[in-house]
Design a protein around this motif. Structure first.
Motif, mmCIF file in Angstrom:
data_model
loop_
_atom_site.group_PDB
_atom_site.id
_atom_site.type_symbol
_atom_site.label_atom_id
_atom_site.label_comp_id
_atom_site.label_asym_id
_atom_site.label_seq_id
_atom_site.Cartn_x
_atom_site.Cartn_y
_atom_site.Cartn_z
ATOM 1 N N LEU A 74 0.814 -1.218 0.000
ATOM 2 C CA LEU A 74 0.000 0.000 0.000
ATOM 3 C C LEU A 74 0.845 1.264 0.000
ATOM 4 O O LEU A 74 0.299 2.364 -0.115
ATOM 5 N N ASP A 75 2.166 1.104 0.125
ATOM 6 C CA ASP A 75 3.088 2.247 0.125
ATOM 7 C C ASP A 75 2.665 3.281 1.172
ATOM 8 O O ASP A 75 2.523 4.469 0.879
ATOM 9 N N LEU A 76 2.484 2.823 2.405
ATOM 10 C CA LEU A 76 2.046 3.695 3.487
ATOM 11 C C LEU A 76 3.147 4.664 3.891
ATOM 12 O O LEU A 76 4.336 4.351 3.791
ATOM 13 N N LYS A 118 -3.267 8.808 9.919
ATOM 14 C CA LYS A 118 -4.310 8.073 9.180
ATOM 15 C C LYS A 118 -3.792 6.739 8.668
ATOM 16 O O LYS A 118 -4.478 5.719 8.775
ATOM 17 N N ASP A 119 -2.579 6.747 8.122
ATOM 18 C CA ASP A 119 -2.024 5.496 7.605
ATOM 19 C C ASP A 119 -1.796 4.485 8.722
ATOM 20 O O ASP A 119 -1.968 3.272 8.525
ATOM 21 N N GLU A 120 -1.411 4.964 9.891
ATOM 22 C CA GLU A 120 -1.211 4.057 11.023
ATOM 23 C C GLU A 120 -2.549 3.479 11.492
ATOM 24 O O GLU A 120 -2.623 2.312 11.898
ATOM 25 N N HIS A 121 -3.607 4.290 11.447
ATOM 26 C CA HIS A 121 -4.946 3.780 11.779
ATOM 27 C C HIS A 121 -5.349 2.685 10.789
ATOM 28 O O HIS A 121 -5.904 1.654 11.187
ATOM 29 N N ILE A 176 -6.200 -3.071 9.646
ATOM 30 C CA ILE A 176 -5.904 -4.259 8.843
ATOM 31 C C ILE A 176 -5.360 -5.369 9.735
ATOM 32 O O ILE A 176 -5.716 -6.542 9.577
ATOM 33 N N LYS A 177 -4.521 -5.000 10.699
ATOM 34 C CA LYS A 177 -3.959 -6.003 11.611
ATOM 35 C C LYS A 177 -5.068 -6.704 12.392
ATOM 36 O O LYS A 177 -5.053 -7.933 12.544
ATOM 37 N N ILE A 208 -12.084 -1.722 8.488
ATOM 38 C CA ILE A 208 -10.972 -1.092 7.765
ATOM 39 C C ILE A 208 -11.064 0.434 7.850
ATOM 40 O O ILE A 208 -10.057 1.140 7.942
ATOM 41 N N SER A 209 -12.284 0.960 7.843
ATOM 42 C CA SER A 209 -12.481 2.419 7.788
ATOM 43 C C SER A 209 -12.506 3.081 9.165
ATOM 44 O O SER A 209 -12.555 4.311 9.256
ATOM 45 N N LYS A 210 -12.477 2.306 10.238
ATOM 46 C CA LYS A 210 -12.573 2.873 11.588
ATOM 47 C C LYS A 210 -11.438 3.864 11.854
ATOM 48 O O LYS A 210 -10.264 3.556 11.680
ATOM 49 N N ASP A 211 -11.811 5.086 12.252
ATOM 50 C CA ASP A 211 -10.851 6.166 12.548
ATOM 51 C C ASP A 211 -9.946 6.474 11.353
ATOM 52 O O ASP A 211 -8.853 7.006 11.513
#
Length: 350
Positions: A60-62, A82-85, A90-91, A118-121
């Motif tokens: 995903l190239d976060l 956001k990327d860490e959320h 996903i984890k 997946i969309s949470k926060d």
């Protein structure tokens, strides 16, 4: 659902048929692998989750450093961006799938719950809508793609129960349909990638022991090309899914080959003292080595066992630490045991 609805027109070549025979022969060893790895299954699953998450982050190239990604993979971290959320969400989804792969229900609510997780926060995800013509009237009404997803899932389940189509063909054609139908407002690629993994994990338990996304990352560019090829004639009902299916079969075969090698090594190691086996690896490694070097050689051994062995060898003045912290290294003080190994392997030595 044009690919899945027309799956009956697909002919499997002799080359792919031979690959499928090899694949299902390996799949038949699942009970053997489960019985063999049963004692350390949690260690295998933990390692698999870590590698999966690191591979997904690269895919995903976060906007995260490599060190930060590894921390998220190994520990429960508090997201700051956001990327860490997204990675944390996903984890959680992977952990839930890995713990109960057989309980994954192929239902609309299950996939929608995955989308919400997946969309949470991170970013809200809902079903897309489109204008649908009403029967017999020159009017349109707003329709939800939830209904389209329900029909796609029902068709997949019906095709699966019929036993008329090969499993990997069903999965690859379902994936092409899902990606083309644009079910959700955002991140259909991420959701599709996780649903694909859920299907494979449910039917091919090899991914309890090795990382699916590690292999997926290796074929990402070719996979994207295969998806473009499949999409080209999708709307006419003639999606060219051969390339994607071949990639999927090759991926599965390589995963089983890795597990087969692991099983031979594990069967040999399980009769040895784990700490002694780690010490033997240290004697074979370069003079300067890291804890990560030992993890790679012993993926089924816990960090606690590795730490205890390092402490014991340090107390015995066989190794010494170089630095402190996560990036610290170790130096072997005693010489390697190449000579000892040669003597050990001599059949008729005195």
């Amino acid at each position: 659902m044009k690919a899945l609805a027309n799956i009956g027109r697909i002919q499997i070549s002799n080359e792919v048929m031979l690959l499928l025979l090899s694949l299902y022969e390996s799949k038949g060893k699942s009970f053997y692998y489960d019985d063999l790895f049963n004692r350390d299954v949690q260690a295998f699953e933990k390692k698999t989750i870590e590698i999966n998450l690191i591979s997904i982050a690269k895919h995903l190239d976060l906007s995260m450093t490599e060190a930060r990604i590894k921390l998220f993979a190994k520990k429960k971290m508090v997201p700051r961006t956001k990327d860490e959320h997204l990675l944390a969400n996903i984890k959680i989804s992977l952990l839930q799938l890995q713990s109960n792969p057989d309980e994954f229900e192929f239902l609309v609510n299950e996939i929608y719950n995955l989308a919400k997780l997946i969309s949470k926060d991170y970013e809200p995800i809902v079903f897309n809508t489109y204008d649908k013509a009403e029967d017999g009237l020159l009017k349109t009404k707003k329709a939800s793609k939830r209904e389209d997803l329900e029909q796609l899932l029902a068709l997949f389940q019906k095709s699966l129960r019929s036993n008329k189509h090969e499993l990997t063909q069903l999965i690859s054609n379902f994936y092409v349909d899902f990606m083309n139908m644009n079910i959700f407002t955002k991140h259909n690629d991420i959701i599709g990638m996780i649903v694909l993994y859920a299907l494979l994990l449910k039917h091919f338990n090899v991914f309890k022991y090795v990382s699916f996304y590690k292999y997926f990352l290796n074929i990402k560019q070719t996979w994207d090309q295969g998806l473009i090829t499949a999409n080209y004639y999708w709307s006419s009902g003639f999606a060219q899914t051969d390339m994607l299916n071949r990639l999927l079969v090759d991926l599965l075969i390589k995963a089983y080959e890795e597990v087969d090698i692991m099983s031979h090594e594990y069967e040999f190691e399980k009769n040895l003292n784990k700490s002694d086996n780690i010490e033997n690896s240290i004697l074979k490694l370069q003079e300067i080595f890291t804890k990560e070097d030992l993890r790679k050689r012993h993926p089924n051994v816990s960090d606690a066992t590795i730490d205890r062995t390092l402490k014991r060898l340090k107390d015995e003045n066989k190794i010494r630490p170089l630095g402190k912290g996560r990036g610290s290294k170790w130096q072997r003080i005693i010489k390697g045991n190449k000579k000892a190994l040669i003597e050990q392997l001599s059949l008729f030595g005195e």
